[in-house]
Design a protein around this motif. Structure first.
Motif, PDB file in Angstrom:
ATOM      1  N   ASP A 148     100.504 -35.350 -74.268  1.00 51.69           N
ATOM      2  CA  ASP A 148     100.017 -34.045 -74.706  1.00 51.69           C
ATOM      3  C   ASP A 148      98.645 -33.847 -74.096  1.00 51.69           C
ATOM      4  O   ASP A 148      98.047 -34.787 -73.574  1.00 51.69           O
ATOM      5  CB  ASP A 148     100.005 -33.905 -76.235  1.00 51.69           C
ATOM      6  N   THR A 158      96.919 -28.186 -72.181  1.00 44.28           N
ATOM      7  CA  THR A 158      97.742 -26.987 -71.973  1.00 44.28           C
ATOM      8  C   THR A 158      98.916 -27.030 -72.947  1.00 44.28           C
ATOM      9  O   THR A 158      99.050 -27.956 -73.742  1.00 44.28           O
ATOM     10  CB  THR A 158      98.285 -26.928 -70.530  1.00 44.28           C
ATOM     11  N   GLU A 159      99.784 -26.057 -72.858  1.00 42.98           N
ATOM     12  CA  GLU A 159     100.984 -26.036 -73.699  1.00 42.98           C
ATOM     13  C   GLU A 159     102.063 -26.987 -73.186  1.00 42.98           C
ATOM     14  O   GLU A 159     103.063 -27.200 -73.862  1.00 42.98           O
ATOM     15  CB  GLU A 159     101.539 -24.619 -73.780  1.00 42.98           C
ATOM     16  N   ASP A 160     101.871 -27.557 -71.996  1.00 44.99           N
ATOM     17  CA  ASP A 160     102.838 -28.502 -71.454  1.00 44.99           C
ATOM     18  C   ASP A 160     102.940 -29.719 -72.366  1.00 44.99           C
ATOM     19  O   ASP A 160     101.943 -30.154 -72.951  1.00 44.99           O
ATOM     20  CB  ASP A 160     102.407 -28.974 -70.059  1.00 44.99           C
ATOM     21  N   MET A 161     104.139 -30.253 -72.499  1.00 48.70           N
ATOM     22  CA  MET A 161     104.384 -31.482 -73.259  1.00 48.70           C
ATOM     23  C   MET A 161     105.238 -32.403 -72.385  1.00 48.70           C
ATOM     24  O   MET A 161     106.421 -32.612 -72.650  1.00 48.70           O
ATOM     25  CB  MET A 161     105.097 -31.166 -74.584  1.00 48.70           C
ATOM     26  N   VAL A 178     105.795 -26.132 -69.058  1.00 50.32           N
ATOM     27  CA  VAL A 178     106.117 -24.778 -69.485  1.00 50.32           C
ATOM     28  C   VAL A 178     106.711 -23.947 -68.352  1.00 50.32           C
ATOM     29  O   VAL A 178     107.593 -23.121 -68.572  1.00 50.32           O
ATOM     30  CB  VAL A 178     104.850 -24.094 -70.082  1.00 50.32           C
ATOM     31  N   ASP A 179     106.270 -24.194 -67.125  1.00 57.23           N
ATOM     32  CA  ASP A 179     106.787 -23.410 -65.998  1.00 57.23           C
ATOM     33  C   ASP A 179     108.154 -23.889 -65.520  1.00 57.23           C
ATOM     34  O   ASP A 179     108.708 -23.356 -64.563  1.00 57.23           O
ATOM     35  CB  ASP A 179     105.792 -23.385 -64.834  1.00 57.23           C
TER      36      ASP A 179
END
Length: 139
Positions: A37, A40-43, A121-122
């Motif tokens: 984590d 960013t919102e990326d996980m 996320v992308d």
């Protein structure tokens, strides 16, 4: 990787882990998942279908060695400080207190994949296989 994407650039996706924290390691029968984590919102999740070596300041622990799992867990909650990827070296993720390295011998590969990185996320992802990107020397 879809055919619509540009040519693969080693370490481009893997380097997106820099700054992320390793918050979880899940041992799943014959593979391990590293979960991150961060800012960013990326996980991101790195599925290691070949168990990685753990490089510590004074030693290298390989799967099957007594203390290997403890060395891997000791990287939690470290932050990724650097990554590297390339033929002859495989994948390397560096933390403040050690590193995870994936560069198996072919006899260590038990299935069609070495590792899979997802969770952005992308929608970007990468699957590494023997004989392909950064593992051309593993066949």
């Amino acid at each position: 990787m879809s055919s619509e994407q540009a040519a693969y650039v080693p370490n481009e996706l893997l380097s997106r882990l820099v700054g992320f924290r390793l918050y979880s390691i899940e041992f799943v029968m014959d593979y391990v998942q590293l979960r991150f984590d961060g800012p960013t919102e990326d996980m991101p999740v790195l599925n290691c279908d070949v168990l990685p070596a753990v490089e510590m300041p004074t030693s290298v622990m390989t799967p099957g060695q007594v203390g290997w799992a403890d060395a891997l867990r000791a990287l939690i909650p470290g932050h990724v400080v650097a990554t590297a990827e390339g033929t002859g070296q495989g994948l390397r993720i560096e933390f403040e207190q050690g590193a995870v390295r994936l560069h198996p011998d072919i006899h260590d590969v038990t299935g069609p994949e070495i590792a899979l990185l997802t969770g952005f996320v992308d929608g970007r992802w990468m699957c590494w296989r023997p004989g392909e990107e950064s593992f051309e020397d593993v066949f």
